[in-house]
Motif scaffolding. Structure first.
Motif, short mmCIF file in Angstrom:
data_model
loop_
_atom_site.label_atom_id
_atom_site.label_comp_id
_atom_site.label_asym_id
_atom_site.label_seq_id
_atom_site.Cartn_x
_atom_site.Cartn_y
_atom_site.Cartn_z
N GLY A 28 0.79 -1.22 0.00
CA GLY A 28 0.00 0.00 0.00
C GLY A 28 0.82 1.27 0.00
N ASP A 29 0.17 2.38 -0.38
CA ASP A 29 0.84 3.67 -0.29
C ASP A 29 0.84 4.13 1.16
OD1 ASP A 29 -1.76 4.57 0.24
OD2 ASP A 29 -2.04 5.41 -1.77
N ALA A 30 1.39 5.31 1.43
CA ALA A 30 1.54 5.78 2.81
C ALA A 30 0.20 5.86 3.54
CB ALA A 30 2.24 7.14 2.82
N GLU A 31 -0.82 6.34 2.85
CA GLU A 31 -2.14 6.46 3.48
C GLU A 31 -2.72 5.10 3.80
OE1 GLU A 31 -6.53 8.49 2.56
OE2 GLU A 31 -4.85 8.80 1.19
N ALA A 36 -3.85 0.73 7.70
CA ALA A 36 -3.64 -0.65 8.13
C ALA A 36 -3.13 -0.72 9.56
CB ALA A 36 -2.66 -1.33 7.18
N LEU A 37 -2.20 0.14 9.89
CA LEU A 37 -1.69 0.17 11.26
C LEU A 37 -2.77 0.56 12.26
CD1 LEU A 37 1.78 1.85 10.57
CD2 LEU A 37 1.34 -0.57 11.06
N ASN A 38 -3.59 1.51 11.87
CA ASN A 38 -4.70 1.91 12.73
C ASN A 38 -5.70 0.76 12.90
OD1 ASN A 38 -3.78 4.51 13.22
ND2 ASN A 38 -4.79 5.36 11.43
N ASP A 73 8.72 1.68 6.82
CA ASP A 73 8.16 2.65 7.76
C ASP A 73 7.07 2.07 8.66
OD1 ASP A 73 5.83 2.56 6.25
OD2 ASP A 73 6.03 4.58 5.43
N THR A 74 6.81 0.77 8.54
CA THR A 74 5.83 0.13 9.42
C THR A 74 6.48 -0.74 10.49
OG1 THR A 74 5.58 -1.89 8.06
CG2 THR A 74 4.22 0.02 7.48
N SER A 227 6.05 5.66 22.78
CA SER A 227 5.49 6.00 21.48
C SER A 227 6.45 5.59 20.40
CB SER A 227 5.22 7.51 21.40
OG SER A 227 6.40 8.24 21.57
N SER A 228 5.88 5.15 19.28
CA SER A 228 6.71 4.67 18.18
C SER A 228 7.47 5.81 17.53
CB SER A 228 5.81 4.01 17.13
OG SER A 228 6.52 3.82 15.93
N PRO A 229 8.73 5.59 17.12
CA PRO A 229 9.48 6.62 16.41
C PRO A 229 8.81 6.97 15.08
CG PRO A 229 10.93 4.88 17.19
CD PRO A 229 9.53 4.40 17.39
#
Length: 290
Positions: A28-31, A36-38, A73-74, A227-229
């Motif tokens: 997926g793109d950044a959005e 997905a993380l949310n 970035d994930t 908190s995540s970096p």
């Protein structure tokens, strides 16, 4: 492993949307990746409570990390998800409501340990502490007790490199069973307090905790300690290490120590106060911290 997601559930119903989100972590793109993380945080493991889709999601995330398919970035957020899943498996182990879910979840989390361990060994210095915190959460699984010594050695190596506040590394060491009583007389008040929280049955530790809780908390200091970096801090993230302790200079024993109790006001999981320890819980209730 084939998963029939339509037969599984998360906090908002059937998990038919989960496989799409998992795919977005790779393609997926950044959005889409952020969505997905949310989804993992808000639906699959909402506020630390698992559902039938949680264990398969842990397996899927572990596979993404093991095969290097997760977008760079994930990584930190996925490690946090695995750490939170471990905390849920441990903290809810006596809850009959989750009795059918937890065995699969515990097994999935345990299998993630050998995948996550190399990520700490090869971590960039600025991410090592965060990765260690989540790895420690996984290592607290009962079946991984025999792996904690190797983890303690690795954490000690990182702490000696100066990659983050010593009090936070000390917290990690305490969580994997390292004896920290020699640090009860450390010149750094944050380090002393962290050692005290690990050894609250030691008279010296008890004295340090009670002295800390006798001081009023600093105004406005009710924030997340982890908190995540890669993601912005949230007051609803879980409280796994005393990040606020490092904000106070040596000599400010009261404010720095009090934060160890006050930090729980931003807890995410209903069982966070149990992890504070019985003495700290009793003292904190006495001083009105929760």
């Amino acid at each position: 492993m084939t998963v029939e997601w339509s037969r599984l559930g998360h906090a908002y119903g059937r998990a038919i949307d989960t496989p799409g989100h998992l795919a977005a972590l790779e393609f997926g793109d950044a959005e889409a990746r952020e969505a997905a993380l949310n989804h993992l945080d808000m639906a699959v493991l909402r506020q630390g409570f698992p559902d039938t889709a949680t264990a398969p999601a842990v397996w899927a995330v572990t596979a993404l990390l093991a095969e290097g398919r997760a977008h760079p970035d994930t990584i930190e957020s996925l490690l946090e998800f695995l750490g939170d899943a471990a905390m849920s498996a441990i903290d809810l182990s006596d809850d009959r409501y989750f009795a059918k879910i937890l065995p699969d979840l515990a097994d999935a989390v345990e299998q993630a340990y050998p995948v996550v361990l190399p990520l700490l060994r090869a971590s960039p210095p600025d991410r090592a502490l965060f990765r260690a915190e989540n790895l420690v959460a996984i290592a607290r699984m009962r079946s991984l007790a025999d792996r904690r010594e190797e983890l303690a050695v690795l954490i000690l190596e990182w702490s000696e490199r100066g990659a983050g506040p010593q009090a936070e590394w000390l917290h990690c060491l305490g969580q994997v069973g390292v004896d920290l009583r020699d640090r009860l007389i450390d010149p750094d008040p944050a380090v002393r307090l962290q050692a005290a929280l690990v050894h609250e049955d030691d008279p010296r530790g008890r004295e340090l905790i009670l002295a800390a809780l006798a001081e009023p908390p600093p105004p406005g200091e009710c924030v997340s300690s982890r908190s995540s970096p890669q993601r912005s801090a949230s007051p609803l993230t879980s409280t796994r290490s005393p990040r606020l302790l490092a904000r106070w200079p040596v000599g400010t024993v009261g404010p720095a120590s009090t934060t160890a109790g006050a930090r729980w006001c931003g807890s995410r999981s209903p069982s966070d106060t149990r992890r504070a320890g019985p003495l700290l819980n009793r003292s904190a209730r006495w001083f009105g911290l929760w």
